[in-house]
Scaffold this active site. Structure first.
Site, mmCIF file in Angstrom:
data_model
loop_
_atom_site.group_PDB
_atom_site.id
_atom_site.type_symbol
_atom_site.label_atom_id
_atom_site.label_comp_id
_atom_site.label_asym_id
_atom_site.label_seq_id
_atom_site.Cartn_x
_atom_site.Cartn_y
_atom_site.Cartn_z
ATOM 1 N N HIS A 62 2.961 14.420 1.490
ATOM 2 C CA HIS A 62 2.231 15.774 1.264
ATOM 3 C C HIS A 62 3.388 16.760 1.645
ATOM 4 C CE1 HIS A 62 -2.125 14.419 1.088
ATOM 5 N NE2 HIS A 62 -1.712 13.628 1.959
ATOM 6 N N HIS A 75 -4.554 -0.337 5.690
ATOM 7 C CA HIS A 75 -4.409 0.062 6.867
ATOM 8 C C HIS A 75 -5.182 0.115 7.927
ATOM 9 C CE1 HIS A 75 -6.953 3.021 4.802
ATOM 10 N NE2 HIS A 75 -6.115 3.689 4.215
ATOM 11 N N HIS A 124 -10.447 1.269 1.411
ATOM 12 C CA HIS A 124 -10.205 2.284 2.619
ATOM 13 C C HIS A 124 -11.443 1.911 3.341
ATOM 14 C CE1 HIS A 124 -8.802 5.896 4.476
ATOM 15 N NE2 HIS A 124 -10.153 5.866 4.857
ATOM 16 N N HIS A 170 1.704 5.451 -1.747
ATOM 17 C CA HIS A 170 1.308 6.594 -2.703
ATOM 18 C C HIS A 170 2.269 7.201 -3.082
ATOM 19 C CE1 HIS A 170 -2.812 6.541 -0.945
ATOM 20 N NE2 HIS A 170 -2.615 6.113 0.166
ATOM 21 N N VAL A 171 2.487 7.522 -4.197
ATOM 22 C CA VAL A 171 3.834 7.997 -4.843
ATOM 23 C C VAL A 171 3.432 9.310 -5.823
ATOM 24 C CG1 VAL A 171 5.201 6.162 -5.000
ATOM 25 C CG2 VAL A 171 3.823 6.617 -6.851
ATOM 26 N N ARG A 172 2.063 9.879 -6.014
ATOM 27 C CA ARG A 172 1.766 11.083 -6.451
ATOM 28 C C ARG A 172 2.438 11.014 -8.225
ATOM 29 N NH1 ARG A 172 -1.315 10.803 -2.223
ATOM 30 N NH2 ARG A 172 -0.394 11.546 -0.373
ATOM 31 N N HIS A 230 0.953 -1.324 -0.073
ATOM 32 C CA HIS A 230 -0.117 0.134 -0.001
ATOM 33 C C HIS A 230 0.746 1.101 0.065
ATOM 34 C CE1 HIS A 230 -3.885 2.309 1.506
ATOM 35 N NE2 HIS A 230 -2.955 2.957 1.257
ATOM 36 N N LEU A 288 -5.020 9.121 7.806
ATOM 37 C CA LEU A 288 -6.318 8.354 7.899
ATOM 38 C C LEU A 288 -6.194 6.878 7.811
ATOM 39 C CD1 LEU A 288 -8.682 11.117 6.429
ATOM 40 C CD2 LEU A 288 -8.672 10.358 8.966
ATOM 41 N N ASN A 328 -5.007 7.453 -6.404
ATOM 42 C CA ASN A 328 -5.725 8.472 -5.868
ATOM 43 C C ASN A 328 -4.912 9.875 -6.227
ATOM 44 O OD1 ASN A 328 -3.957 8.090 -3.826
ATOM 45 N ND2 ASN A 328 -5.065 9.124 -2.133
ATOM 46 N N ASP A 372 1.537 2.307 3.556
ATOM 47 C CA ASP A 372 0.562 3.679 3.279
ATOM 48 C C ASP A 372 1.522 4.774 3.208
ATOM 49 O OD1 ASP A 372 -1.515 5.152 2.805
ATOM 50 O OD2 ASP A 372 -2.447 5.230 4.963
ATOM 51 N N ALA A 391 -4.137 14.624 5.455
ATOM 52 C CA ALA A 391 -3.732 13.515 6.034
ATOM 53 C C ALA A 391 -2.691 12.537 5.355
ATOM 54 C CB ALA A 391 -4.931 12.741 6.199
ATOM 55 N N LYS A 444 -9.545 -0.237 -6.337
ATOM 56 C CA LYS A 444 -9.432 0.359 -4.832
ATOM 57 C C LYS A 444 -10.831 1.087 -4.704
ATOM 58 C CE LYS A 444 -7.849 2.400 -1.180
ATOM 59 N NZ LYS A 444 -6.831 2.058 -0.209
HETATM 60 C C1 NCD Z 1 -3.636 8.909 1.720
HETATM 61 C C2 NCD Z 1 -3.148 9.946 0.916
HETATM 62 O O1 NCD Z 1 -2.460 11.083 1.406
HETATM 63 O O2 NCD Z 1 -3.161 9.623 -0.339
HETATM 64 N N1 NCD Z 1 -3.699 9.472 3.430
HETATM 65 C C3 NCD Z 1 -3.635 9.028 4.674
HETATM 66 O O3 NCD Z 1 -3.722 9.543 5.450
HETATM 67 N N2 NCD Z 1 -3.762 7.511 4.660
HETATM 68 C C4 NCD Z 1 -4.952 8.383 1.550
HETATM 69 C C5 NCD Z 1 -5.209 6.997 2.319
HETATM 70 O O4 NCD Z 1 -4.569 6.051 2.095
HETATM 71 O O5 NCD Z 1 -6.476 7.093 3.026
HETATM 72 ZN ZN ZN Z 2 -3.215 5.308 1.668
HETATM 73 ZN ZN ZN Z 3 -6.843 5.121 2.750
#
Ligand code: NCD
Ligand code: ZN
Ligand code: ZN
Length: 347
Positions: free
Chosen positions: A255, A178, A140, A20-22, A18, A223, A46, A251, A267, A103
């Site tokens: 940011h 998560h 999620h 996120h790399v944007r 899990h 989150l 996302n 996760d 978050a 997802k």
């Molecule tokens: C994640 C994100 O910033 O993309 N943020 C987080 O707090 N976990 C989104 C997610 O996994 O819910």
């Molecule tokens: Zn996430």
């Molecule tokens: Zn999530």
């Protein structure tokens, strides 16, 4: 008597189930941190706009591959964003391009989830296809009703959404992402083989006090939000129990620091630069370093039906300070534990 702490641990190279790399410059800044630690990662869709189609996932995969530093091998595993309107045919196309999952973001649950699902019944044609094609539904797991307390949203999701969903799709593979509560750990533990769960380092290391210690600490805000100590203990128990249903998913959610240190802060915790070290700290404190390899390197690929990695990584006992701040496109990013000393280091 406790066993002496080893001076190093060698394990099969882990994967991150899990992440996120944007995109764009932000992605170029964070992909190397993950590629140094992990062989593969499930890349969350996302983005703005979200990754809705197989074609978009394929283009995103190309961009991520191009951001991997030479000399490192790292494979992004792609996930499409499920919406009220995802056609069943998109599931077939997703499978054909090598995507491993869809997802489910309940609309409004988290960062960039506005396009998420408003009513699960609208997704049933797509879910039938996901179940039939043997893809995973990553979830999620939080309800979004404003009248449900933010600390209770995961438990409410299990009762109100997940249990009915699994009754309708008993052979749908559901990765409960998560997890943060003892109720989720128990649900997963008691579920059949179609259910697995990822656990983040921050939910294993911290309870909700961390967000408020000496003032509001936005870098501990993610989150689902950190919960009480009893929940953290249940997660540590699940992760270190040896159960194959629980596996590593950081996760890591980057940011820019000015958007976290903000009146309405984003978050997400950025853990990619030291993720494996953080997990090692948890497993060591629980006296369960011998369980780390299965959690980090075996249970995830086994659940997804992918081969385990064959190369290895070594963690050594060595003090080092996590960088306080790192470049993030035009901005800066503050990793979790930035400026603090860790006692394990990935060689
Ligand atoms: C994640 C994100 O910033 O993309 N943020 C987080 O707090 N976990 C989104 C997610 O996994 O819910
Ligand atoms: Zn996430
Ligand atoms: Zn999530």
């Amino acid at each position: 008597m406790t066993a002496a702490t080893p001076s190093s641990i060698t394990l099969t190279r882990p994967d991150d189930w899990h992440l996120h790399v944007r995109d764009g410059a932000a992605m170029a800044a964070v992909v190397p941190d993950t590629a140094r630690q992990f062989a593969r990662a499930i890349v969350m869709p996302n983005l703005r706009p979200p990754v809705l189609t197989a074609d978009q996932a394929s283009g995103y995969r190309d961009r991520i591959r191009a951001a991997v530093p030479s000399g490192l091998s790292f494979e992004p595993l792609m996930v499409l964003y499920l919406t009220d309107n995802t056609p069943a045919e998109e599931v077939v196309r997703a499978k054909a391009m090598g995507a491993v999952a869809f997802k489910l973001y309940p609309a409004g649950a988290t960062t960039n989830s506005d396009a998420g699902v408003t009513d699960l019944r609208k997704t049933y044609k797509a879910l039938e296809a996901i179940q039939r094609e043997g893809l995973v539904l990553c979830v999620h797991g939080e309800v979004t009703d404003g009248d449900v307390d933010v600390f209770d949203r995961e438990k409410a999701f299990i009762d109100d959404k997940l249990i009915p969903l699994r009754r309708d799709f008993p052979e749908l593979k559901v990765a409960f992402e998560h997890i943060t509560t003892k109720e989720a750990a128990q649900y997963v533990n008691e579920a059949d083989r179609f259910v697995g769960a990822t656990i983040t380092p921050q939910h294993l290391l911290y309870n909700r006090n961390a967000i408020f210690m000496g003032g509001v600490r936005p870098h501990y805000y993610c989150l689902p939000i950190l919960k009480r100590e009893e929940h953290r203990l249940a997660l540590v128990q699940a992760a270190t129990s040896g159960s194959a249903k629980f596996f590593l998913g950081t996760d890591s959610a980057p940011h820019a620091s000015h958007l976290k240190e903000h009146a309405s802060g984003c978050a997400g915790c950025y853990t990619a630069p030291c993720a494996l070290e953080l997990y090692a700290e948890v497993f060591e404190a629980a006296g369960a370093l011998d369980k780390l390899e299965a959690f980090a390197s075996f249970n995830g690929p086994d659940y997804y039906g992918l081969p385990r990695n064959t190369d290895q990584v070594t963690l050594v006992r060595e003090d080092w300070v996590v960088p306080e701040s790192l470049p993030f496109g035009e901005a800066q990013i503050k990793p979790l534990r930035g400026g603090e000393t860790l006692h394990w280091r990935l060689r």
